[in-house]
Design a protein around this motif. Structure first.
Motif, short mmCIF file in Angstrom:
data_model
loop_
_atom_site.label_atom_id
_atom_site.label_comp_id
_atom_site.label_asym_id
_atom_site.label_seq_id
_atom_site.Cartn_x
_atom_site.Cartn_y
_atom_site.Cartn_z
N LEU A 89 0.82 -1.14 -0.03
CA LEU A 89 0.01 0.09 0.05
C LEU A 89 0.84 1.35 0.06
O LEU A 89 0.69 2.24 -0.62
CB LEU A 89 -1.05 -0.08 1.28
N GLY A 90 2.19 1.28 0.70
CA GLY A 90 2.97 2.58 0.65
C GLY A 90 3.46 2.75 -0.68
O GLY A 90 3.55 3.83 -1.10
N ALA A 91 3.86 1.71 -1.41
CA ALA A 91 4.07 1.87 -2.84
C ALA A 91 3.03 2.51 -3.59
O ALA A 91 3.37 3.35 -4.62
CB ALA A 91 4.67 0.64 -3.46
N LYS A 92 1.81 2.14 -3.49
CA LYS A 92 0.77 2.58 -4.09
C LYS A 92 0.55 4.12 -3.73
O LYS A 92 0.12 5.09 -4.66
CB LYS A 92 -0.57 1.81 -4.05
N VAL A 93 0.68 4.49 -2.44
CA VAL A 93 0.40 5.58 -2.15
C VAL A 93 1.61 6.39 -2.58
O VAL A 93 1.10 7.73 -3.24
CB VAL A 93 0.57 6.02 -0.57
N LYS A 94 2.71 6.28 -2.64
CA LYS A 94 3.87 7.24 -3.19
C LYS A 94 3.70 7.25 -4.59
O LYS A 94 3.70 8.27 -5.19
CB LYS A 94 5.18 6.31 -2.87
N TYR A 95 3.19 6.34 -5.31
CA TYR A 95 3.05 6.36 -7.04
C TYR A 95 2.13 7.25 -6.99
O TYR A 95 1.97 8.09 -8.01
CB TYR A 95 2.85 5.01 -7.39
N GLY A 96 0.97 7.14 -6.41
CA GLY A 96 -0.43 7.96 -6.52
C GLY A 96 0.10 9.52 -6.41
O GLY A 96 -0.59 10.35 -7.03
N ILE A 97 0.85 9.77 -5.31
CA ILE A 97 0.91 11.10 -5.07
C ILE A 97 2.16 11.49 -6.07
O ILE A 97 1.71 12.82 -6.56
CB ILE A 97 1.76 11.18 -3.79
N GLU A 98 3.15 10.78 -6.70
CA GLU A 98 4.03 11.36 -7.37
C GLU A 98 3.26 11.46 -8.88
O GLU A 98 3.82 12.28 -9.82
CB GLU A 98 5.24 10.48 -7.69
N HIS A 99 2.30 10.84 -9.05
CA HIS A 99 1.70 11.13 -10.57
C HIS A 99 0.18 11.72 -10.69
O HIS A 99 -0.66 11.71 -11.36
CB HIS A 99 1.39 9.59 -11.04
N SER A 100 -0.18 12.31 -9.38
CA SER A 100 -1.08 13.24 -9.53
C SER A 100 -0.65 14.58 -9.75
O SER A 100 0.43 15.26 -9.49
CB SER A 100 -1.75 13.33 -7.88
N ASP A 101 -1.74 15.37 -10.28
CA ASP A 101 -1.35 16.63 -10.82
C ASP A 101 -2.13 17.78 -10.11
O ASP A 101 -2.38 18.93 -10.74
CB ASP A 101 -1.73 16.76 -12.32
N ALA A 102 -2.57 17.48 -9.30
CA ALA A 102 -3.36 18.42 -8.08
C ALA A 102 -2.60 18.78 -7.04
O ALA A 102 -1.86 18.26 -6.58
CB ALA A 102 -4.79 17.85 -8.02
N ASP A 103 -3.10 20.07 -6.34
CA ASP A 103 -2.48 20.77 -5.23
C ASP A 103 -3.05 19.66 -3.89
O ASP A 103 -2.05 19.47 -3.18
CB ASP A 103 -3.03 22.08 -5.04
#
Length: 225
Positions: A89-103
């Motif tokens: 889940l930690g890897a998914k969280v980090k990936y999700g953060i890094e590939h999000s384009d919102a504030d």
């Protein structure tokens, strides 16, 4: 399962031009035993009480079954990212953060649901306070039919945690006693209740990819520190 909602009933005006954009990131393994829950989670995001111009929605999954499961209707409205190497889940969280384009980034797991006013409440909170980097809203417990079965009392836990939350550390780290007191108090921690403001160093800690449980608590303490 947690049904996430902030306490206030205030709504964000859809005509407000200064609203920050928010990314919603859902994590799933596309496990067949959780399909019903997954669709409820997805629909709860797609039926928010604000226009979709104010938020985008992505799903992070580690297998391609998700594409066949969702079909064209959902795939046209959701950015689905399949990354087989994301096993925690930690890897998914980090990936999700890094590939999000919102504030702002709100998380949701595949067996949880948002109330219709979840995102409007979150956006309003962050819009009023530019220094806010972390928000954890309240929740209710629901059954498999999405009926509320329990609304946990958070007030005593919030009051206790706030004594540490607003404590002035003057640059020092949390002590073991501070952390143990928060844990004993049942400090707020539920991934689907968390929204963060991107751009802070703690969000990109490489150690988070090793963690599969307790991500909510990790994010809380990183934000506090």
């Amino acid at each position: 399962m947690e049904n996430n909602c902030l306490d206030t009933d205030n709504k964000v005006a859809q005509s407000d031009p200064v609203l920050p954009k928010i990314s919603v990131v859902l994590f799933t393994q596309a496990d067949p035993t959780r399909d019903d829950f997954l669709f409820k989670a997805i629909n709860s995001v797609l039926t928010q009480d604000i226009s979709n111009e104010y938020y985008n929605f992505s799903i992070i999954c580690d297998n391609e079954r998700i594409f066949n499961l969702l079909g064209n209707y959902y795939l046209s409205r959701i950015d689905v990212k399949v990354v087989p190497t994301l096993k925690t889940l930690g890897a998914k969280v980090k990936y999700g953060i890094e590939h999000s384009d919102a504030d702002l980034i709100s998380f949701i797991e595949d067996d949880d649901e948002f109330y219709p006013n979840k995102l409007s409440e979150v956006i309003e909170k962050f819009s009023k306070d530019e220094s806010l980097i972390y928000l954890h809203n309240n929740y209710a417990t629901i059954n498999s039919d999405s009926k509320i079965t329990r609304v946990p009392s958070q007030q005593s836990r919030i009051n206790f945690a706030s004594k540490i939350l607003f404590k002035k550390y003057e640059g020092s780290n949390f002590t073991d006693r501070d952390i143990s007191e928060l844990v004993r108090a049942g400090s707020l921690g539920n991934t689907s209740c968390i929204t963060i403001r991107r751009g802070y160093p703690f969000l990109f800690d490489d150690d988070i990819v090793k963690i599969n449980y307790g991500i909510d608590t990790i994010l809380l303490f990183k934000a506090l520190s």
